[in-house]
Design a protein around this motif. Structure first.
Motif, PDB file in Angstrom:
ATOM      1  N   MET A 102     -14.284   2.889 -14.041  1.00 34.59           N
ATOM      2  CA  MET A 102     -14.071   1.459 -13.750  1.00 34.59           C
ATOM      3  C   MET A 102     -13.530   0.747 -14.979  1.00 34.59           C
TER       4      MET A 102
ATOM      5  N   HIS B 214      -9.898   1.292 -15.042  1.00 34.69           N
ATOM      6  CA  HIS B 214      -9.152   0.639 -13.960  1.00 34.69           C
ATOM      7  C   HIS B 214      -9.269  -0.893 -13.977  1.00 34.69           C
ATOM      8  N   LEU B 215     -10.486  -1.397 -14.272  1.00 31.82           N
ATOM      9  CA  LEU B 215     -10.693  -2.845 -14.172  1.00 31.82           C
ATOM     10  C   LEU B 215     -10.588  -3.571 -15.514  1.00 31.82           C
TER      11      LEU B 215
ATOM     12  N   LYS C 108      -3.226  -2.002  -4.548  1.00 30.09           N
ATOM     13  CA  LYS C 108      -3.917  -1.423  -5.699  1.00 30.09           C
ATOM     14  C   LYS C 108      -5.400  -1.851  -5.644  1.00 30.09           C
TER      15      LYS C 108
ATOM     16  N   LEU D  16      -8.807   0.446  -5.327  1.00 27.26           N
ATOM     17  CA  LEU D  16      -9.961   0.315  -6.227  1.00 27.26           C
ATOM     18  C   LEU D  16     -11.230  -0.026  -5.444  1.00 27.26           C
TER      19      LEU D  16
END
Lengths: 530, 76
Positions: free
Chosen positions: A146, A149-150, A342, A346
């Protein structure tokens, strides 16, 4: 991965709020321990089946399976195909209805009824150690992904995940876990399917995709041939689209491990004996629903490698230079998905992560409450007090998982490997006692206990002897000639446990007939209402 | 070399020469055996008591799941 747009964050926020809302709504209807641990035995087959699939596929699995497909090819799909479907079908018609009829809450509870309290406690301890460690591992591994990705810090990701999953699992118990899993299953499959479809379109269609794999394999083969000629080694390249790989191939998935270790031992042990999996079918509203859930799950399992492993093959064609397979999925998302979509992927990733953690939280809490608290401390505990204990234990497990994930952050990667191999240590022996207990009247309690303990010790000994520092000091060769031989630990531990149970059972006094009555399987047809 | 090494080497020597078509037959044979077992299950074990439609027979869906597997392992 490229930065996320407002639309992506909106999709993720909508998913998280929806999941939390549903979990809390279900939690408001929970009144007793039976509601909390077995969802009041009211769960329908379609929700359980999807929950089974969602629990089995974690966020780490999505990234890891795609990565393994990129590195080793489609053979990784064996874990979802022959490593799931046949065992689920056999479980559906033989074992699951049997457990459902027996009315137990946990698998260790069945073990005490069939054998004795020592077998129950030994199995419960193994499961609770495995689940507790795994909770920390899942939380940390997912937080690390995460974070990439975040763009949030790893610490913040750990707290956020633990808070979200903890809230709805503490509140709603098994029902919240199953119904949120169901939504998570849809989002997870949808998100991965999106990557698959856009990836194939990007490559020009299925035929072009297949041709591109062959071309890329040819390039790699030529490169490897040139390297092997220099070093004098034989060509060991295997096809990226082959499911069955030679026993001596340089891969973690040789056919011997897949067939004997995975299909015959680990897979049935997982689908029949894993508390986190079996518990939801024990909460089915009828015996038919319990069976139908497993069949529905088996049908869905056919689809999983297509949406999880095949994108790894797309990455193999698009990004052949990647050395870390775990980057395959993130690279595909960066290159293929537009804003908004996207965010959907996620959300799918978060769904996979949450569906595994909530299940392990709920099942670990069930084992602590029923196999330890109720069994050894308060045998007369009321249903209402079990609900309070269950919620308290779940809360404590959330705190433990947070603490353990921070502890793991400070340790070397070796700790990870040991805990990930934990399941292989006791799954073989656990399957041996389950199989003999369910199918063989002559199996005795003392034989089961000794067989289980020796089997676990044997697999730990195999693991230890296969560690480089150990076999170097002892002046030996490694026991296994593949890099990750956990499938082989299970085979040998099962063989040792099973043999001991059979031998010791014949040497000890048989269990009285009245003790085993109704606890050993017989294939007598039994009709139940839908 | 421990006795475990000798056992391991003996088994490895046995399985390495097995041709992959034999292994494929083993995989497919296992799936087909489960498929036949499901087909032979008593109807009482695969349908609810008050079943009124063909699709309530779990045998059909279990066989479909296994048939997909048989096709997959025949091709790849």
């Amino acid at each position: 991965m490229q930065s996320l747009s407002f639309l992506d964050f909106a999709v993720i926020a909508a998913y998280l709020i929806g999941t939390l809302g549903l979990g809390l709504y279900i939690g408001s209807k929970i009144k007793t321990g039976a509601d909390y641990f077995l969802a009041g035995r009211k769960l329908p087959w379609w929700a359980i089946g999807m929950s089974l699939v969602a629990t089995d596929i974690g966020a780490v699995d999505i990234v890891g399976t795609g990565g393994a497909a990129h590195q080793h090819g489609l053979a990784v799909a064996n874990f979802e195909w022959i490593g799931c479907v046949p065992a689920m079908i056999i479980a559906a018609f033989v074992f699951i209805p049997f457990f459902w009829r027996s009315g137990v809450t946990t698998i260790p509870e069945y073990m005490e009824r069939r054998f004795n309290v020592a077998v129950r406690s030994a199995l419960a301890v193994c499961w609770i150690v495995f689940m507790a460690c795994n909770l920390g591992i899942m939380l940390l591994a997912s937080a690390k992904m995460m974070h990439v990705h975040l763009g949030m810090s790893v610490d913040a990701c750990i707290y956020l995940t633990a808070f979200l999953v903890g809230i709805y699992t503490i509140s709603g118990g098994l029902a919240a876990v199953v119904y949120t899993d169901m939504i998570q299953c849809v989002i997870m499959i949808g998100g991965c399917l999106l990557v698959l479809v856009l990836g194939i379109i990007d490559l020009g269609g299925i035929e072009q995709f297949h041709a591109a794999i062959e071309k890329q394999e040819q390039v790699q083969r030529e490169k490897e041939l040139a390297q092997n000629q220099e070093s004098g080694q034989a060509d060991t390249q295997v096809s990226h689209t082959a499911l069955i790989l030679p026993a001596d191939a340089d891969t973690p998935f040789p056919w011997t491990g897949i067939f004997f270790g995975l299909a015959l031992i680990l897979s049935p042990a997982y689908w029949i004996g894993n508390q986190a999996i079996v518990q939801r079918s024990l909460g089915a509203r009828s015996e038919f629903d319990a069976k139908a859930a497993y069949v529905w799950g088996a049908l869905l399992k056919n689809l999983i490698p297509v949406v999880v492993a095949v994108p790894g093959l797309i990455a193999f064609v698009k990004f052949p230079e990647l050395t870390d397979g775990d980057q395959a999925f993130p690279e595909l998302i960066s290159h293929l998905l537009p804003a908004g979509l996207k965010g959907l992927f996620l959300a799918a990733f978060l769904a996979a992560l949450m569906s595994s953690i909530d299940s392990y939280l709920n099942s670990a809490s069930t084992i602590v409450t029923h196999d330890f608290y109720k069994r050894f401390y308060r045998r007369d505990a009321s249903d209402e007090s079990l609900l309070k204990i269950g919620r308290t234990v779940t809360f404590l497990l959330v705190l433990w998982a947070i603490g353990f994930s921070f502890f793991l952050m400070t340790r070397s990667e070796g700790i990870y490997t040991i805990f990930q191999t934990l399941m292989a240590f006791f799954q073989g022996p656990a399957f041996a006692i389950l199989l003999t207990g369910l199918l063989w009247k002559r199996a005795t309690g003392i034989a089961a206990f000794i067989g289980f303990i020796v089997g676990v010790c044997f697999s730990i000994a195999l693991f230890t002897l296969n560690q480089e520092p150990v076999y170097t000091v002892l002046g030996m060769d490694p026991l296994f000639q593949i890099s990750e031989p956990f499938l082989y630990f299970s085979i040998w531990a099962f063989v040792v446990s099973f043999s001991l149970i059979v031998i010791i059972s014949f040497l000890t006094k048989p269990e009285p007939a009245e003790k085993t009555e109704g606890l050993v399987f017989s294939l007598q047809p039994k009709r139940t209402p839908a | 070399m421990t006795p475990l090494h000798h056992i391991g080497n003996f088994i490895r020597a046995l399985v390495v020469p097995i041709p992959l078509w034999c292994v494929r037959a083993l995989f497919l044979g296992t799936l087909i055996a489960v498929f036949i077992w499901v087909l032979r299950l008593p109807r009482e074990n695969t349908t609810p008591e008050n079943a009124t439609h063909w699709y309530q027979n779990l045998k059909i869906w279990a066989c479909l799941a296994l048939a997909i597997q048989i096709v997959i392992y025949s091709i790849f």
